[in-house]
Design an enzyme around this catalytic site. Structure first.
Site, PDB file in Angstrom:
ATOM      1  NE  ARG A 237     110.572  38.226  37.725  1.00 16.45           N
ATOM      2  CZ  ARG A 237     111.810  38.291  38.426  1.00 16.45           C
ATOM      3  NH1 ARG A 237     112.906  38.856  39.528  1.00 16.45           N
ATOM      4  NH2 ARG A 237     112.901  38.064  37.833  1.00 16.45           N
ATOM      5  CD  GLU A 266     110.791  46.034  37.512  1.00 19.69           C
ATOM      6  OE1 GLU A 266     112.364  45.461  36.487  1.00 19.69           O
ATOM      7  OE2 GLU A 266     110.610  45.462  38.315  1.00 19.69           O
ATOM      8  CG  HIS A 285     114.909  44.752  39.597  1.00 21.22           C
ATOM      9  ND1 HIS A 285     113.498  44.555  38.654  1.00 21.22           N
ATOM     10  CD2 HIS A 285     114.787  43.843  40.308  1.00 21.22           C
ATOM     11  CE1 HIS A 285     113.050  42.978  38.547  1.00 21.22           C
ATOM     12  NE2 HIS A 285     114.519  42.272  39.011  1.00 21.22           N
TER      13      HIS A 285
END
Length: 324
Positions: A237, A266, A285
């Site tokens: 994370r 993000e 991601h």
């Protein structure tokens, strides 16, 4: 009459049909306040919630008095207010096992692409810079027989250790909340404190969930303890890392390179200094982003919601005591 559920992420047709066999399904684009207000009656009657990448907090739960279970198409659940869900006896289901191997593949890809400078030199070739036999300024660094430090020896950490040990003959150090006997026996992994791992590892791979305890666990102090030749990998994370401290460490040469699948914010801002660094591999991601795994995650989430609303909570539940 079938229970009512809200779906806030598109599903493949066959999975949507499976969901509709058990529930009356209402599809919405997101969980924004505007969407909730426009569909107030639907939210008020819903007993189930399924989707991903949206915040589920106390304010939303106030609008959903009949909610009994929510199922996320992810392993992570830091965007859910678990305390608020638990206080209301709402089950939170997730998909912890489906994506293990795929995320481990992504981690290994980041290790290889940063060490061998794959992205950087590929771009140089496309730019027409390969005009003669390459010299040392194109060289990377070996991966095999280098020391891999894993921070977080869960399912994904174990899968990464398997690849590193058997595929690349890498000595493995790890730091976790407790000793992992299987990792030590199968991969000859050595448990150590975080400082020792940082000081001795050639690659530091961070695979931690975001919690109050892990927020900004990695900052200037931690990067300062790493080898100047070390490569940092994060596919856990983003907010576990102080991104400004990481940028500074790269700019100062305190660490050699970084492979990043997650970021504090993000999508990553287009003006982030990370994007102008040749020694940074930044991907959006993609940890579990394969067709096969994303389908498997969605199927697992559908089954989780069906089980939860039928009172069959045997696995994949974050707060199983709610069902007692």
């Amino acid at each position: 009459m079938k229970p009512s559920v809200i779906l806030y992420k598109a599903l493949p047709d066959d999975l949507l049909q499976r969901l509709q066999e058990h529930f009356t399904v209402h599809q919405v684009a997101n969980l924004s306040p505007q969407t909730v207000e426009q569909n107030a009656a639907i939210f008020a009657e819903a007993e189930g919630l399924l989707g991903s990448n949206e915040n589920v907090d106390a304010a939303l739960l106030e609008k959903m008095p009949k909610l009994r279970a929510t199922s996320t198409i992810s392993v992570g659940y830091d965007n859910f207010d678990v305390d608020a869900l638990t206080a209301r006896k709402i089950l939170l289901m997730h998909t912890p096992t489906v994506l293990t191997e795929t995320v481990a593949d992504t981690l290994m890809a980041l290790v290889l692409s940063t060490a061998r400078r794959v992205v950087e030199v590929a771009e140089r070739v496309k730019a027409g810079e390969w005009t003669a036999s390459i010299g040392p300024d194109w060289y990377g660094t070996d991966v095999h027989h280098k020391t891999l430090g894993i921070v977080g020896m869960g399912r994904i950490g174990m899968a990464l250790a398997q690849r590193a040990h058997f595929g690349f003959n890498m000595p493995i150090l790890y730091n976790a909340r407790r000793h992992h006997k299987e990792a030590e026996e199968r991969f000859n992994a050595r448990y150590c404190d975080l400082d020792t791992l940082l000081q001795e590892s050639d690659f530091v791979c961070l695979i931690l969930p975001l919690t109050d305890e892990t927020y900004h666990l990695f900052g200037a102090e931690q990067f300062g303890k790493m080898k100047s030749s070390a490569i940092f990998i994060n596919a856990g994370r983003g907010p576990v890392v102080d991104e400004n401290a990481l940028i500074a460490a790269l700019q100062k040469g305190e660490i050699h390179a970084a492979g990043l699948d997650v970021f504090e914010q993000e999508p990553l801002s287009v003006d982030s200094p990370l994007l102008s660094m040749a020694n940074v591999v930044a991907v959006p991601h993609i940890g579990s982003a394969t067709h096969e795994t994303r389908y498997g995650m969605a199927a697992c989430a559908v089954d989780n919601l069906i089980d939860a609303l039928q009172g069959k909570v045997e696995k994949n539940c974050v707060n199983p005591h709610v069902a007692d």
